[in-house]
Design a protein around this motif. Structure first.
Motif, mmCIF file in Angstrom:
data_model
loop_
_atom_site.group_PDB
_atom_site.id
_atom_site.type_symbol
_atom_site.label_atom_id
_atom_site.label_comp_id
_atom_site.label_asym_id
_atom_site.label_seq_id
_atom_site.Cartn_x
_atom_site.Cartn_y
_atom_site.Cartn_z
ATOM 1 N N MET A 1 44.888 -76.452 -23.240
ATOM 2 C CA MET A 1 43.971 -75.268 -23.784
ATOM 3 C C MET A 1 44.100 -75.292 -25.448
ATOM 4 N N LYS A 2 43.152 -75.135 -26.031
ATOM 5 C CA LYS A 2 42.987 -74.916 -27.457
ATOM 6 C C LYS A 2 42.817 -73.270 -27.748
ATOM 7 N N LEU A 3 43.540 -73.017 -28.896
ATOM 8 C CA LEU A 3 43.439 -71.774 -29.640
ATOM 9 C C LEU A 3 43.204 -72.120 -31.166
ATOM 10 N N LEU A 4 42.829 -71.013 -31.996
ATOM 11 C CA LEU A 4 42.786 -70.879 -33.255
ATOM 12 C C LEU A 4 44.319 -70.628 -33.848
ATOM 13 N N ARG A 5 44.570 -71.184 -34.753
ATOM 14 C CA ARG A 5 45.889 -70.856 -35.618
ATOM 15 C C ARG A 5 45.403 -70.476 -37.168
ATOM 16 N N ALA A 6 46.003 -69.408 -37.645
ATOM 17 C CA ALA A 6 45.845 -69.059 -39.107
ATOM 18 C C ALA A 6 46.194 -70.181 -39.870
ATOM 19 N N ILE A 7 45.671 -70.579 -40.979
ATOM 20 C CA ILE A 7 46.199 -71.645 -41.756
ATOM 21 C C ILE A 7 45.981 -71.103 -43.214
ATOM 22 N N ARG A 8 46.942 -71.605 -44.117
ATOM 23 C CA ARG A 8 46.880 -71.061 -45.434
ATOM 24 C C ARG A 8 47.024 -72.311 -46.433
ATOM 25 N N PHE A 9 46.353 -72.775 -47.280
ATOM 26 C CA PHE A 9 46.653 -73.432 -48.294
ATOM 27 C C PHE A 9 47.172 -73.082 -49.455
ATOM 28 N N ASP A 10 46.709 -71.724 -49.892
ATOM 29 C CA ASP A 10 47.629 -71.238 -51.142
ATOM 30 C C ASP A 10 47.613 -69.592 -50.811
ATOM 31 N N GLU A 11 47.986 -68.903 -51.797
ATOM 32 C CA GLU A 11 48.135 -67.321 -51.562
ATOM 33 C C GLU A 11 47.038 -66.584 -51.797
ATOM 34 N N SER A 12 45.871 -67.285 -52.003
ATOM 35 C CA SER A 12 44.643 -66.336 -52.083
ATOM 36 C C SER A 12 44.312 -65.434 -50.857
ATOM 37 N N ASP A 13 44.721 -65.507 -49.779
ATOM 38 C CA ASP A 13 44.614 -64.543 -48.836
ATOM 39 C C ASP A 13 45.195 -63.341 -48.749
ATOM 40 N N THR A 14 46.444 -63.489 -49.677
ATOM 41 C CA THR A 14 47.191 -62.198 -49.934
ATOM 42 C C THR A 14 46.655 -61.460 -51.036
ATOM 43 N N ARG A 15 45.747 -61.945 -51.775
ATOM 44 C CA ARG A 15 45.108 -61.403 -53.020
ATOM 45 C C ARG A 15 43.791 -60.656 -52.411
ATOM 46 N N VAL A 16 43.102 -61.220 -51.552
ATOM 47 C CA VAL A 16 41.835 -60.780 -51.181
ATOM 48 C C VAL A 16 41.579 -60.148 -49.774
ATOM 49 N N PHE A 17 42.390 -60.065 -48.904
ATOM 50 C CA PHE A 17 42.581 -59.149 -47.715
ATOM 51 C C PHE A 17 43.471 -58.077 -47.806
ATOM 52 N N PRO A 18 43.186 -56.970 -47.101
ATOM 53 C CA PRO A 18 44.127 -55.877 -46.949
ATOM 54 C C PRO A 18 45.475 -56.353 -46.684
ATOM 55 N N ALA A 19 45.554 -57.387 -45.640
ATOM 56 C CA ALA A 19 46.939 -57.667 -45.256
ATOM 57 C C ALA A 19 46.431 -59.225 -44.869
ATOM 58 N N ALA A 20 47.438 -60.133 -45.119
ATOM 59 C CA ALA A 20 47.090 -61.566 -44.900
ATOM 60 C C ALA A 20 47.812 -62.171 -43.678
ATOM 61 N N ALA A 21 47.212 -62.740 -42.909
ATOM 62 C CA ALA A 21 47.809 -63.372 -41.703
ATOM 63 C C ALA A 21 48.753 -64.405 -42.155
ATOM 64 N N ALA A 22 49.996 -64.728 -41.431
ATOM 65 C CA ALA A 22 50.789 -65.701 -41.995
ATOM 66 C C ALA A 22 50.363 -67.138 -41.358
ATOM 67 N N SER A 23 50.620 -68.089 -41.928
ATOM 68 C CA SER A 23 50.068 -69.644 -41.579
ATOM 69 C C SER A 23 50.833 -69.773 -40.189
ATOM 70 N N GLY A 24 50.050 -70.423 -39.281
ATOM 71 C CA GLY A 24 50.477 -70.371 -38.048
ATOM 72 C C GLY A 24 50.434 -69.419 -36.907
ATOM 73 N N GLU A 25 49.869 -68.236 -37.117
ATOM 74 C CA GLU A 25 49.819 -67.110 -36.254
ATOM 75 C C GLU A 25 48.619 -67.590 -35.476
ATOM 76 N N TRP A 26 48.738 -67.424 -34.072
ATOM 77 C CA TRP A 26 47.361 -67.655 -33.297
ATOM 78 C C TRP A 26 46.304 -66.550 -33.904
ATOM 79 N N ALA A 27 45.115 -66.903 -33.778
ATOM 80 C CA ALA A 27 44.231 -66.054 -34.394
ATOM 81 C C ALA A 27 42.904 -65.993 -33.616
ATOM 82 N N VAL A 28 42.106 -64.820 -33.803
ATOM 83 C CA VAL A 28 40.655 -64.564 -33.085
ATOM 84 C C VAL A 28 39.638 -64.230 -34.166
ATOM 85 N N PRO A 29 38.344 -64.351 -33.926
ATOM 86 C CA PRO A 29 37.367 -63.642 -34.879
ATOM 87 C C PRO A 29 37.754 -62.325 -35.538
#
Length: 158
Positions: A1-29
């Protein structure tokens, strides 16, 4: 079975979102987060999460990109249970059974997006159309997979 994992190439998510997911977390839309929201009243960071964020299922922060990964049945059940608890605590689901059913539906929807090979990157665009929230998912091509547009040319001396 496959699922989505958060991925982060840089720190931009920490600057644009209220809270950033950690790279490697399972994710949904995570569009359900905005079901009762008025995008006009959202903060700038919340609008960014609305427009382009996948919801991480550990931190419940946001990620711009996800990658398709394998998940085993035990992890799948743990992810569904974690999301169900979050739906009860953060969104007032009436009981765990209702929250669990909604969580399973959301995770299964994310699984349905994983028709591409493992490690495929996806992005999300979310927008209002009429009275509905619409989603568009795109495969992100890594650099080098497509030729870049030629913007200059070296000409021989005349």
């Amino acid at each position: 079975m496959k699922l989505l994992r958060a991925i982060r190439f840089d720190e931009s998510d920490t600057r644009v979102f209220p809270a950033a997911a950690a790279s490697g977390e399972w994710a949904v839309p995570g569009t359900f987060v905005f079901a009762d929201a008025d995008p006009e009243t959202l903060s700038r960071r919340e609008r960014q999460a609305f427009a382009n964020g996948f919801l991480g299922l550990e931190s419940f922060g946001w990620s711009t990109l996800v990658s398709i990964a394998t998940i085993d049945a035990e992890e799948y059940e743990a992810v569904v249970a974690a999301l169900a608890r979050h739906l009860q605590q953060a969104y007032g689901a009436p009981d765990f059974a209702a929250a669990h059913a909604a969580a399973r539906e959301e995770v299964d929807y994310a699984i349905s997006l994983c028709e591409h090979p493992i490690n495929t990157l996806l992005s999300l665009s979310r927008f209002i159309e009429g009275d509905a929230i619409r989603e568009q998912f795109r495969v992100v091509q890594p650099p080098g997979e497509k030729p870049h547009a030629k913007i200059w040319e070296i000409l021989p001396d005349a």
